[in-house]
Design an enzyme around this catalytic site. Structure first.
Site, mmCIF file in Angstrom:
data_model
loop_
_atom_site.group_PDB
_atom_site.id
_atom_site.type_symbol
_atom_site.label_atom_id
_atom_site.label_comp_id
_atom_site.label_asym_id
_atom_site.label_seq_id
_atom_site.Cartn_x
_atom_site.Cartn_y
_atom_site.Cartn_z
ATOM 1 C CG HIS A 1 -17.980 -73.939 -68.078
ATOM 2 N ND1 HIS A 1 -18.327 -74.581 -66.917
ATOM 3 C CD2 HIS A 1 -16.866 -74.586 -68.544
ATOM 4 C CE1 HIS A 1 -17.469 -75.573 -66.701
ATOM 5 N NE2 HIS A 1 -16.576 -75.587 -67.667
ATOM 6 C CD GLU B 1 7.311 -90.924 -79.809
ATOM 7 O OE1 GLU B 1 6.996 -89.912 -79.129
ATOM 8 O OE2 GLU B 1 7.826 -90.840 -80.936
ATOM 9 C CD1 TRP C 1 -5.283 -72.721 -72.130
ATOM 10 C CD2 TRP C 1 -7.208 -73.668 -72.739
ATOM 11 N NE1 TRP C 1 -5.944 -73.082 -70.987
ATOM 12 C CE2 TRP C 1 -7.130 -73.665 -71.323
ATOM 13 C CE3 TRP C 1 -8.340 -74.219 -73.335
ATOM 14 C CZ2 TRP C 1 -8.139 -74.194 -70.510
ATOM 15 C CZ3 TRP C 1 -9.338 -74.744 -72.539
ATOM 16 C CH2 TRP C 1 -9.225 -74.732 -71.133
ATOM 17 N N GLY D 1 -21.586 -78.639 -72.332
ATOM 18 C CA GLY D 1 -21.394 -78.525 -73.784
ATOM 19 C C GLY D 1 -20.979 -79.809 -74.450
ATOM 20 C CG HIS E 1 -12.206 -83.494 -63.224
ATOM 21 N ND1 HIS E 1 -13.097 -82.667 -62.596
ATOM 22 C CD2 HIS E 1 -11.586 -82.750 -64.146
ATOM 23 C CE1 HIS E 1 -12.995 -81.458 -63.118
ATOM 24 N NE2 HIS E 1 -12.088 -81.485 -64.058
ATOM 25 C CB CYS F 1 -1.219 -83.999 -75.734
ATOM 26 S SG CYS F 1 -0.086 -85.162 -74.987
ATOM 27 C CG ASP G 1 -17.334 -72.937 -72.574
ATOM 28 O OD1 ASP G 1 -18.248 -72.860 -71.736
ATOM 29 O OD2 ASP G 1 -17.312 -73.777 -73.491
ATOM 30 C CE LYS H 1 -3.098 -89.471 -76.413
ATOM 31 N NZ LYS H 1 -3.893 -88.859 -75.341
ATOM 32 C CD GLU I 1 -13.275 -78.024 -61.233
ATOM 33 O OE1 GLU I 1 -12.945 -77.817 -62.412
ATOM 34 O OE2 GLU I 1 -12.512 -78.478 -60.388
#
Ligand SMILES: CN1c2c(nc(N)[nH]c2=O)NC[C@@H]1CNc1ccc(C(=O)N[C@@H](CCC(=O)N[C@@H](CCC(=O)N[C@@H](CCC(=O)O)C(=O)O)C(=O)O)C(=O)O)cc1
Ligand SMILES: N[C@@H](CCS)C(=O)O
Ligand SMILES: [Zn+2]
Length: 779
Positions: free
Chosen positions: A658, A23, A578, A449, A711, A533, A616, A25, A682
């Site tokens: 990467h 909500e 992740w 990518g 970014h 998210c 990656d 977001k 980066e």
């Protein structure tokens, strides 16, 4: 209820903020898109806060004893602290209103940047997949109580019938996480401003007390990190100074200092020696002290025994044993979570599609609150809690014995590995082989990518997931996007092309959906940063690959161009970092299982004619243990799993990797150890800071320091990019230098992507041309 400063309430350190259906977001993105007003957005957030209070109360946290944390945020808790103490960088001075406050629009501007004004830098929050904004502190930052949102939200709870516990980032952590503002003298340390900052916290505590707050939680996770506390004596002095001053505030609320994400080590006696009433210890990553700690016997201690980082049901008996072991060391002991529950989804009940047996093994935030409540009851009456303890033990036994948790063929393959499975030929041999088959110009250009994930792509995926779009319609939609991305790259003049990853909802979840041993959620959203998210997959069993995962997409893309197309995989460490991972075996064993699946995928890509493959590993740095002593073992298994994944590749296959989203200085040795032929990293955001370090470390293979910061929507000019290319070329030999953006383009729009890549190519061509001229002049 009267306030008792010698006993903590049963509590959690924090709760998911984004809402069970994202909500917050949706409300924020509506504001940013101009579809909602500030008032509408604030009303949606207030409603979510009210729902959260009721939900936590219904789950067993009392309404009137500061059990329920008041820990919401519109974007990030570190940004909240910066705004609260008036630490707004000079470039955003105009967003501070005439009343001295920063409204939601201004707050969003600091978080997201505007035009030429870069937002605050974003970086990893400890060893989680959450990212915070880095405050900029200089010698002249004028600290003042500029925003009392914490007070207003406490008052909002009180008016709603809930006496909550405000949660703030503590002053020591705030300064340790800050970076020197532009223009600060060399060697300036934000921590040197502690004496000026603490009075603002003191004022905030007075305001909270005046509003009726009985407990305030100050989060000091920086104290568990060896890196942030390298200057131990200075940090210990800072802790004593800050908490000496804050505990001297007259009429203040009781203070709970929380140290999530690890063991406090030598800072435990330092904190225990202050006059704060309570400490929260992470007893999942950290341990119960082996013996008495001077001062701890005067404190109320929250034993963080329920894991805020993972989704397995707790072993309640083991958790209770830790709390019991803590009892003789502290004045009183309460049950709690190890960290905020920010890192886990809301509720397993939102996942009816998961197999019931698997669901029975899981505890998301709401289930963890219930576990904390059960442990609190067990502390009071162990016999009465026997049923809950037995049920948790049974759930764990059921998980460990379930089919698929141990797959003998996987174990046999892992058992049969030898050193040869972790090594490729010497780089010189590979380089010669690759130069022989790849016809690349000097300073080859490529991207990382992903190309923009347009609304159409997401809509097609959502329709396909709901069964509204058949498989062939979905494939056609994704192929059309690949056609567009290939044509664009050809037109721009890039040298090594990508297919653009349109078929990937997320670079980890995509693979988890295709591998056995993983489950994925429908609503298990976890905040990664701001409004963004992810849905971390649940890695519950031995990992196998039933079928190739990327070959069709890559070969389709390759069929549309004569230029080389780079295959694109996510590496084992990042897949683990992740995901919610199984806790019944060492992480290294799980990583090697994932690596074998990727190794097979690489073999299939090669067999299908794909000669360049990128694996990656943006999360390599993220999993680096916060304690130096634990780091070598981690680097050993993480680098090993990457090598296991990639070392089956032929000499002629160019393996890329990467890395992004972190500062990599600490792991440069490990990056070298990955032995990739080309590493993109980066670098644009920090203006090539990492490049001399890489060069100094003797890194002698291909390297692509990012020359375009993806970014923000800002389009860098060709001149700017050229300057970065030349900076990189000053440290890296031309034959090893690749030109690419900092990271994938999935969060960008096409307009800025095209313009930026055009400038990247123009800059590269300019440098190539001047090199040719210099070469000619030299002859
Ligand atoms: C590189 N990063 C990543 C991290 N962790 C990952 N697991 N993945 C990463 O890429 N950690 C470090 C960084 C963090 N960066 C980001 C960047 C961007 C996002 C992001 O944009 N997240 C999206 C959700 C992405 C996703 O899963 N999309 C799905 C579902 C999309 C969706 O919401 N669908 C709607 C319907 C859509 C419609 O009808 O239009 C729905 O389900 O309601 C997909 O594309 O299929 C986000 O929205 O926040 C995250 C981390
Ligand atoms: N290949 C991925 C890496 C992101 S870290 C992408 O381009 O989005
Ligand atoms: Zn990246």
């Amino acid at each position: 209820m009267t306030h008792d400063a010698t006993r903590l309430p049963t509590t959690i350190l924090g709760y998911p903020r984004i809402g069970p259906r994202r909500e917050l977001k949706k409300a924020l993105e509506a504001l940013w898109a101009g579809r909602a007003s500030v008032e509408e957005t604030e009303a949606a957030a207030a409603e979510l806060r009210a729902r959260t209070r009721r939900r936590l109360n219904a789950l067993g946290l009392p309404a009137h004893d500061a059990s329920i944390p008041s820990a919401s945020s519109y974007y990030d808790q570190v940004l909240d602290a910066a705004v609260a103490v008036g630490a707004v960088p000079a470039r955003f001075a105009d967003v501070v209103g005439a009343d001295g406050r920063v409204d939601l629009q201004g707050y969003s501007t600091i978080a997201r940047g505007r035009g030429e004004d870069a937002p605050l830098e974003m970086t990893k929050w400890f060893d989680s997949n959450y990212h915070y904004l880095v405050p900029e502190i200089g010698p002249d930052t004028a600290f003042r109580l500029a925003d009392d949102r914490a007070v207003r939200e406490f008052a909002e709870g009180l008016a709603d019938g809930f006496l909550t516990r405000p949660v703030l980032v503590g002053p020591v952590t705030f300064l340790l996480l800050s970076k020197p503002a532009d223009g600060a003298p060399a060697g300036f340390a934000p921590l040197s401003r502690l004496a000026d900052l603490v009075p603002v916290y003191a004022e905030l505590l007075r305001a909270l007390a005046a509003a009726g707050a009985t407990w305030v939680q100050l989060d000091e996770p920086a104290l568990v990190s060896d890196v942030l506390t390298a200057d131990t004596a200075a940090v210990a002095a800072a802790v004593r100074q800050a908490y000496g001053a804050l505990t001297a505030v007259e009429g203040r609320p009781s203070l709970l200092v929380a140290a999530p994400y690890g063991d406090l080590g030598e800072f435990l006696p330092v904190l225990a020696g202050t006059d704060v009433e309570a400490l929260a210890l992470d007893l999942v990553r950290g341990a119960v002290p082996a013996g008495p700690v001077p001062g701890l016997e005067t404190k109320a201690v929250l034993g963080g025994v329920v894991d805020g980082h993972n989704v397995w049901r707790a072993d309640l008996a083991a958790a209770l044993a830790k709390l019991e072991a803590l009892r003789p060391l502290a004045r009183s002991v309460a049950a709690g979570t190890s960290t905020s529950l920010l890192h886990v989804p809301h509720d397993t009940a939102d996942e009816p599609q998961l197999p019931e047996r698997l669901r029975g093994w899981l505890a998301f935030a709401d289930q963890k609150v219930a576990e904390v409540v059960a442990l609190a009851a067990a502390l009071e009456d162990p016999a009465g809690a026997a049923g809950a303890l037995q049920a948790s033990a049974q759930a764990r036994r059921d998980r460990l014995g379930a089919e698929g948790v141990v797959v003998p063929a996987v174990r046999e393959r892992l058992g049969g590995l030898s050193a040869a499975d972790f090594a490729r030929s010497d780089y010189a041999v590979r380089r010669a082989a690759q130069d022989g088959v790849l016809d690349l110009p000097p300073l080859p250009t490529t991207t990382i990518g992903s190309f923009p994930q347009t609304a159409e792509i997401r809509r097609a995926r959502a329709a396909w997931a709901k069964g509204e779009l058949p498989d062939d319609g979905y494939t056609a939609a994704m192929r059309a996007e690949i056609d567009r991305v290939i044509a664009l790259q050809e037109e721009l003049g890039l040298d090594v092309l990508v297919h653009g990853e349109p078929e990937r909802n997320d670079m980890v979840q995509y693979f988890a959906e295709l591998l056995d041993g993983f489950a994925v959620t429908a609503n298990g959203w976890v905040q990664s940063y701001g409004s963004r998210c992810v849905r971390p997959p649940i890695l519950w069993g031995d990992v196998t690959r039933p079928a190739p995962m990327t070959v069709d997409w890559s070969t389709y893309a390759a069929s549309r161009t004569a230029k080389p197309v780079k295959g694109m995989l996510t590496g084992p460490v990042t897949i683990l970092a992740w995901s919610f991972v199984r806790d019944d075996q060492p992480l290294g064993d799980t990583a090697r299982q994932v690596a074998l699946a990727l190794r097979d995928e690489i073999a299939d890509l090669e067999a299908a004619g794909i000669g360049i493959i990128q694996v990656d590993e943006p999360a390599l740095r993220e999993l680096l243990p916060l304690k130096a002593a634990d780091q070598p073992a981690y680097l050993d298994w993480s680098v090993g799993s990457f090598r296991l994944a990639t070392s089956g590749a032929a000499d002629t296959t160019q393996v890329h990797t990467h890395l992004c989203y972190s500062e990599f200085g600490e792991v440069i040795g490990a990056i070298d150890g990955l032995d990739a032929d080309v590493t993109s990293i980066e670098a644009a955001r920090s203006r090539m800071e990492v490049v001399p370090e890489i060069a100094a470390a003797g890194f002698a293979r291909g390297i692509g320091p990012g020359v375009y910061d993806i970014h923000s929507p800002r389009v860098p000019s060709a001149e700017e990019v050229e300057e970065l290319v030349r900076l990189a070329a000053a440290s890296i030999p031309e034959r090893n230098l690749w030109i690419n953006p900092d990271c994938g383009l999935k969060t960008r729009g096409y307009a800025e992507t095209e313009a930026s890549l055009r400038n990247l190519i123009a800059a590269t061509r300019a440098v190539r041309a001047s090199r040719v001229q210099e070469g000619a002049a030299a002859h």
